[in-house]
Design an enzyme around this catalytic site. Structure first.
Site, short mmCIF file in Angstrom:
data_model
loop_
_atom_site.label_atom_id
_atom_site.label_comp_id
_atom_site.label_asym_id
_atom_site.label_seq_id
_atom_site.Cartn_x
_atom_site.Cartn_y
_atom_site.Cartn_z
N HIS A 118 -9.17 -4.78 11.17
CA HIS A 118 -9.94 -4.71 9.93
C HIS A 118 -11.25 -3.94 10.11
O HIS A 118 -12.18 -4.12 9.33
CB HIS A 118 -10.26 -6.12 9.41
CG HIS A 118 -9.07 -6.87 8.93
ND1 HIS A 118 -8.17 -7.46 9.78
CD2 HIS A 118 -8.60 -7.11 7.67
CE1 HIS A 118 -7.21 -8.04 9.10
NE2 HIS A 118 -7.45 -7.84 7.81
N GLU B 136 0.81 -1.22 0.00
CA GLU B 136 0.00 0.00 0.00
C GLU B 136 0.84 1.27 0.00
O GLU B 136 0.51 2.25 -0.67
CB GLU B 136 -0.95 0.00 1.19
CG GLU B 136 -2.13 -0.96 1.06
CD GLU B 136 -1.79 -2.41 1.38
OE1 GLU B 136 -2.68 -3.27 1.28
OE2 GLU B 136 -0.61 -2.68 1.73
#
Length: 349
Positions: free
Chosen positions: A127, A58
């Site tokens: 998450h 990322e």
């Protein structure tokens, strides 16, 4: 009428059609599930050179996306979870947010970053975070949280057309919500709140998914003689304090609901703005509702105690307005955990 997810997909398709310099990239974007369906079919429609997968890197990939943005392209970068974007904070905070200012307006980082807030099925601490306050604290970034299908499409369209780096926070539980969406290329403003329900006794101002919980709370309160005005705040930079203040001057009571932790969150910013602008109109102190100061639990039983719902909002509203009425007893199947929005929701993540 279409789902929030379909509205996102349509908005991206229209951006790709209108802007030849636009492209979509993200881990799983052209995959079979297409980021929960929000990018499904785009690769087939626009080709592999404009709808791209990326490595699980990322930080590095956000740097590449920024590079293309300053070279004139209009990338849409998708992070399947907000948590994954943490790996790219340096690029977004120290680079993308600063370049327009540092180069006297001659350098523009016109990139749109979609981040999805996860919840349910044991998503747990890594998450499911709502980190919108992090990004809203950084000058140079626009931060929005569309709640409706109309805004999901329209704010995405506006973000891609805007020359500023824009962060769009999408709550996963909104993806199946159906709403009316204008046809065609229909941008929505990246500022301003929206009153979704009128009321005179208390103001319920909320971000993202918590707006739906506030609407449900308003329905619970109505039979008890309390009318709640529900405001979808929509944006964090800037927060539309004028719309909230107008409502509070009428009701004298306010609850601010956020998807994130209460401590140091966006609800605190709204609360302080209310106190600063209309203190004399308040009959009670503002109330904030959000997550406790603890990581997200994985077990359904603990998640039931972790996430506030419409019932908690309604109970807080009754207490705030000084009502002696009580809500009817809640009837919920023993098999139905609070950490699943409804039986139609398609998981597992």
């Amino acid at each position: 009428m279409m789902t929030y997810c379909a509205a996102l997909r349509e908005g991206q398709a229209q951006c790709l059609s209108k802007h030849p310099e636009a492209y979509v990239i993200g881990l799983g974007v052209p995959g079979p599930t297409g980021i929960f369906g929000s990018t499904s079919g785009l690769a087939q429609q626009f080709g592999a050179d404009r709808v791209l997968d990326m490595p699980a890197s990322e930080g590095g990939m956000t740097g590449i996306v920024l590079g293309t943005a300053i070279c004139g392209m209009r990338p849409i970068l998708v992070h399947m979870r907000v948590d994954f974007a943490v790996l790219a904070m340096e690029t977004m905070v120290n680079q993308a947010a600063k370049w327009h200012y540092m180069y006297g307006g001659r350098m523009r980082a016109r990139m749109t970053v979609r981040m999805i807030i996860g919840r349910g099925w044991g998503q747990g601490p890594q998450h499911s975070q709502s980190l919108q306050a992090w990004f809203a604290h950084v000058p140079g970034l626009k931060v929005v949280m569309p709640t409706t299908a109309r805004d999901a499409k329209g704010m995405l369209i506006s973000a891609v057309a805007d020359d500023a780096p824009t962060i769009i926070f999408e709550h996963r539980w909104l993806y199946n919500v159906v709403g009316e969406v204008p046809p065609g290329y229909a941008p929505e403003p990246l500022s301003g709140a929206r009153v979704l329900r009128a009321g005179k006794d208390i103001t319920l101002a909320a971000f993202s998914y918590m707006t739906l919980e506030c609407l449900r709370a308003a329905e619970m309160l109505a039979p008890l003689g309390v009318t709640a005005e529900v405001i979808d705040l929509r944006c964090l930079t800037p927060i539309d304090t004028e719309t909230v203040a107008r409502s509070v001057k009428k009701t004298g009571h306010v609850i601010i609901a956020d998807t994130a932790h209460i401590a140091f969150g966006a609800s605190a910013e709204v609360s302080s703005a209310i106190v600063e602008t209309c203190f004399v109109h308040l009959k009670k102190a503002p109330v904030r509702i959000g997550l406790p100061n603890a990581p997200t639990p994985t077990t359904p039983a603990l998640a039931d105690l972790y996430y506030p719902t419409a019932r908690e909002i309604a109970e807080a509203a009754l207490m705030t307005v000084g009502s002696s009425r009580t809500l009817p007893q809640e009837h919920r199947p023993s098999s139905m955990w609070k950490d699943v929005p409804d039986p139609s929701f398609k998981g597992p993540y």
